[in-house]
Design an enzyme around this catalytic site. Structure first.
Site, PDB file in Angstrom:
ATOM      1  N   CYS A 137       0.574 -11.181   5.887  1.00  0.00           N
ATOM      2  CA  CYS A 137       0.553 -10.356   7.092  1.00  0.00           C
ATOM      3  C   CYS A 137      -0.737  -9.553   7.170  1.00  0.00           C
ATOM      4  O   CYS A 137      -1.484  -9.417   6.191  1.00  0.00           O
ATOM      5  CB  CYS A 137       1.769  -9.442   7.162  1.00  0.00           C
ATOM      6  N   CYS A 138      -0.978  -9.027   8.366  1.00  0.00           N
ATOM      7  CA  CYS A 138      -2.159  -8.203   8.627  1.00  0.00           C
ATOM      8  C   CYS A 138      -3.419  -9.032   8.370  1.00  0.00           C
ATOM      9  O   CYS A 138      -3.556 -10.120   8.886  1.00  0.00           O
ATOM     10  CB  CYS A 138      -2.091  -6.933   7.775  1.00  0.00           C
ATOM     11  N   ILE A 139      -4.355  -8.545   7.550  1.00  0.00           N
ATOM     12  CA  ILE A 139      -5.604  -9.255   7.276  1.00  0.00           C
ATOM     13  C   ILE A 139      -5.436 -10.327   6.203  1.00  0.00           C
ATOM     14  O   ILE A 139      -6.296 -11.201   6.041  1.00  0.00           O
ATOM     15  CB  ILE A 139      -6.722  -8.264   6.867  1.00  0.00           C
TER      16      ILE A 139
END
Length: 230
Positions: A137-139
């Site tokens: 998730c995210c970066i």
């Protein structure tokens, strides 16, 4: 029947120099809520740097170890990343935070010309080769783009910049595309499931959202990972 085990790879504690705490906590809660066991891992290496989170700026002269800092999130129950392989868990999840771009890779410094640490790359290749699910998730999906982009993986890093200021890291999408990944735009409450490669991704804090929005998206990612465990 034994409960499945899900490995969670941490990269420190704190959004600017480690794992994003809220994403990590949401992942851990989602795993145990689904009836699985969890084991945390982190690289036993110095952080790239230490950021004073009250200022958002590097703390000069301060040094911290990624494994030691990650142990805060894991409540002390953590192992070095070198101990993780696909025989130790049924799936692996990578929360985001700048630690993924600083301590698991150097994306924060080198962008599209990034490299992924040897241990991180080994884990991704191992789980992918073993056909065991990977959640990011995210970066963190940028790690999979770099390591598995040549496998035709499909990932999301959120949405392109729409002028709202809600997607401040949208440039990462083009970087991931340049590595060979198929990038699909998704909103904070959505996930992308690459069933062929058994990879699940969600934007999380790539979007400037509210805490519950990020928690809900990460929860969906975890649930999808659990359904892919055979």
């Amino acid at each position: 029947m034994n409960a499945p085990t899900v490995a969670v790879v941490l990269s420190g504690t704190g959004v600017y120099d480690g794992s994003e705490v809220h994403e990590a906590a949401a992942a851990l809660a989602g795993i145990t809520r689904a009836g699985a066991d969890v084991q945390c891992f982190a690289p036993d290496v110095p952080q790239m740097h230490v950021v004073d989170h009250t200022k958002g700026a590097p703390a000069d002269g301060d040094t911290r170890n990624t494994l030691v800092e990650s142990a805060r999130i894991a409540r002390g129950h953590i192992k070095p990343l070198s101990a993780l392989n696909s025989s130790a868990a049924d799936a692996v999840i990578f929360p985001g935070g700048f630690g993924a771009a600083k301590n698991l890779s150097d994306f924060a410094v080198n962008g599209a010309n990034m490299s992924v640490t040897e241990e991180t790359a080994r884990v991704l290749i191992d789980f992918h080769s073993a056909k065991k699910p990977i959640g990011l998730c995210c970066i963190a999906p940028i790690l999979a783009a770099k390591v598995l982009g040549n496998q035709g993986v499909s990932l999301t890093l959120g949405r392109a910049d729409d002028g709202s200021g809600k997607w401040p890291y949208a440039g990462s999408i083009d970087a991931a595309k340049s590595m060979g990944a198929n990038m699909v735009e998704k909103s904070v409450d959505e996930i992308l499931i690459d069933e062929k490669n058994k990879i699940v991704t969600t934007p999380a804090f790539m979007y400037e959202g509210k805490f519950h929005e990020i928690q809900d998206g990460v929860g969906k990612m975890v649930n999808a990972v659990m359904t892919l465990i055979k």
